[in-house]
Design an enzyme around this catalytic site. Structure first.
Site, PDB file in Angstrom:
ATOM      1  N   ASP A  67       0.813  -1.215   0.000  1.00  0.00           N
ATOM      2  CA  ASP A  67       0.000   0.000   0.000  1.00  0.00           C
ATOM      3  C   ASP A  67       0.850   1.270   0.000  1.00  0.00           C
ATOM      4  O   ASP A  67       2.069   1.219   0.172  1.00  0.00           O
ATOM      5  CB  ASP A  67      -0.954   0.005   1.208  1.00  0.00           C
ATOM      6  CG  ASP A  67      -0.261  -0.386   2.518  1.00  0.00           C
ATOM      7  OD1 ASP A  67       0.981  -0.378   2.555  1.00  0.00           O
ATOM      8  OD2 ASP A  67      -0.957  -0.684   3.499  1.00  0.00           O
ATOM      9  N   ASN A 136      -7.270  -2.737  14.347  1.00  0.00           N
ATOM     10  CA  ASN A 136      -8.663  -3.055  14.015  1.00  0.00           C
ATOM     11  C   ASN A 136      -8.756  -4.267  13.083  1.00  0.00           C
ATOM     12  O   ASN A 136      -9.811  -4.565  12.539  1.00  0.00           O
ATOM     13  CB  ASN A 136      -9.355  -1.845  13.373  1.00  0.00           C
ATOM     14  CG  ASN A 136      -8.692  -1.417  12.058  1.00  0.00           C
ATOM     15  OD1 ASN A 136      -7.761  -2.066  11.594  1.00  0.00           O
ATOM     16  ND2 ASN A 136      -9.177  -0.349  11.468  1.00  0.00           N
ATOM     17  N   HIS A 138      -6.984  -4.645  10.234  1.00  0.00           N
ATOM     18  CA  HIS A 138      -6.731  -4.431   8.809  1.00  0.00           C
ATOM     19  C   HIS A 138      -5.420  -5.066   8.374  1.00  0.00           C
ATOM     20  O   HIS A 138      -4.482  -5.223   9.152  1.00  0.00           O
ATOM     21  CB  HIS A 138      -6.829  -2.943   8.414  1.00  0.00           C
ATOM     22  CG  HIS A 138      -5.697  -2.062   8.824  1.00  0.00           C
ATOM     23  ND1 HIS A 138      -5.888  -0.803   9.340  1.00  0.00           N
ATOM     24  CD2 HIS A 138      -4.350  -2.230   8.767  1.00  0.00           C
ATOM     25  CE1 HIS A 138      -4.713  -0.246   9.575  1.00  0.00           C
ATOM     26  NE2 HIS A 138      -3.766  -1.091   9.244  1.00  0.00           N
ATOM     27  N   GLU A 143      -9.596  -2.013   5.419  1.00  0.00           N
ATOM     28  CA  GLU A 143     -10.247  -1.729   6.690  1.00  0.00           C
ATOM     29  C   GLU A 143     -11.431  -2.671   6.921  1.00  0.00           C
ATOM     30  O   GLU A 143     -11.901  -3.317   5.974  1.00  0.00           O
ATOM     31  CB  GLU A 143     -10.742  -0.274   6.692  1.00  0.00           C
ATOM     32  CG  GLU A 143      -9.651   0.770   6.511  1.00  0.00           C
ATOM     33  CD  GLU A 143      -8.803   0.981   7.764  1.00  0.00           C
ATOM     34  OE1 GLU A 143      -8.658   0.052   8.578  1.00  0.00           O
ATOM     35  OE2 GLU A 143      -8.266   2.092   7.925  1.00  0.00           O
TER      36      GLU A 143
HETATM   37  C1  GLP Z   1      -0.354   0.435   8.543  1.00  0.00           C
HETATM   38  C2  GLP Z   1      -0.049  -0.381   7.297  1.00  0.00           C
HETATM   39  C3  GLP Z   1      -0.261  -1.856   7.527  1.00  0.00           C
HETATM   40  C4  GLP Z   1       0.399  -2.277   8.833  1.00  0.00           C
HETATM   41  C5  GLP Z   1      -0.256  -1.552   9.971  1.00  0.00           C
HETATM   42  C6  GLP Z   1       0.262  -1.941  11.341  1.00  0.00           C
HETATM   43  O1  GLP Z   1      -1.665   0.816   8.633  1.00  0.00           O
HETATM   44  N1  GLP Z   1      -0.808   0.018   6.177  1.00  0.00           N
HETATM   45  O2  GLP Z   1       0.269  -2.590   6.429  1.00  0.00           O
HETATM   46  O3  GLP Z   1       0.303  -3.657   9.003  1.00  0.00           O
HETATM   47  O4  GLP Z   1      -0.012  -0.168   9.765  1.00  0.00           O
HETATM   48  O5  GLP Z   1       1.312  -1.121  11.710  1.00  0.00           O
HETATM   49  P1  GLP Z   1       2.302  -1.376  12.915  1.00  0.00           P
HETATM   50  O6  GLP Z   1       3.168  -2.521  12.497  1.00  0.00           O
HETATM   51  O7  GLP Z   1       3.074  -0.096  13.039  1.00  0.00           O
HETATM   52  O8  GLP Z   1       1.480  -1.679  14.101  1.00  0.00           O
END
Ligand code: GLP
Length: 242
Positions: A67, A136, A138, A143
């Site tokens: 993404d 959440n 995702h 989402e």
């Molecule tokens: C972002 C990314 C996701 C990632 C998520 C969790 O929203 N788009 O791909 O998995 O964050 O992030 P973290 O690893 O900082 O908790």
């Protein structure tokens, strides 16, 4: 779904790096799906270390990122382009032309998305997809509520994600409200998937993914429909399942 529980974040990162190393050894032109966020940082550091020791050769691999924020230039320190180059690509021998990240600045997002999806197919599909997980549930930026048939597309970020990700930005209002994300179907098309989760703050969602039924409300629960998924999590993230 295979679940590997590691003592801490460092062990989790090492274990994921060994898995990636083994897959590249087996298939030097591996097609690797990559994630951002704080969780895979340790994996990238570990892979850089293995590369410096001469244990991995990235010269033939291709990568596809999950993404990107819509509206951020690649040079913006908050873009996932910037993240990937500064935390990983600049330190390994990957070829620039083999790096694919959705474009954050584009006048034709739909066409770009189609092209991205086609590019993945052209390269033979993703062999190994690395995922993190949002609090959440995702994956990528899919989402809660995302269709399991979704392909890469423009998505709106929900309030919880904006709040969670605000820690990387100066002001909460600077967090983009939209992103381009591989869809659930794109992710499930990968031949193998590894999801990483670390820390207490991920324990609730990990418990839901493992114990609750498959539901669009928890996007990561879709992984139960896939035949080759491994969760590598640390003890804190596993604290509600053990
Ligand atoms: C972002 C990314 C996701 C990632 C998520 C969790 O929203 N788009 O791909 O998995 O964050 O992030 P973290 O690893 O900082 O908790």
């Amino acid at each position: 779904m295979k679940i590997i529980i590691k003592k801490d974040y460092q062990e989790l990162s090492k274990s994921a790096a060994i898995l990636v190393k083994e897959r590249i050894k087996k298939k030097p032109d591996l097609v690797l799906g990559l994630a951002t966020g704080s969780t895979p940082l340790g994996l990238y550091q570990e892979l850089i270390r293995l590369y410096e020791k001469g244990e991995i050769d990235f010269s033939q691999i291709t990568t596809f990122n999950l993404d990107e924020y819509l509206g951020l230039e690649a040079s913006s320190p908050n873009s996932y382009h910037f993240y990937m180059f500064h935390n990983f690509f600049n330190y390994i021998n990957i070829k620039k032309e083999n790096i694919f990240i959705p474009k954050g600045i584009t006048e034709k997002p739909k066409e770009d998305c189609l092209r991205y999806e086609e590019k993945i197919k052209e390269k033979g599909g993703i062999d190994l997809q690395i995922l993190g997980i949002g609090s959440n549930g995702h994956i990528g930026f899919n989402e809660p509520g995302s269709s399991f048939r979704s392909l890469i597309r423009v998505v709106s970020l929900n309030k919880k994600t904006i709040r969670d990700n605000a820690r990387f930005f100066k002001n909460k209002k600077d967090v983009p409200k939209k992103a381009i994300s591989m869809g659930i179907r794109t992710i499930l098309s990968a031949k193998e998937i590894v999801l990483l989760a670390s820390g207490e703050k991920k324990s609730e969602i990990i418990e839901k993914v493992i114990n609750k039924k498959v539901t669009k409300k928890v996007p990561a629960s879709c992984l139960k429909k896939h035949k080759n998924v491994t969760l590598i999590i640390d003890q804190k993230a596993a604290s509600k399942i053990i």
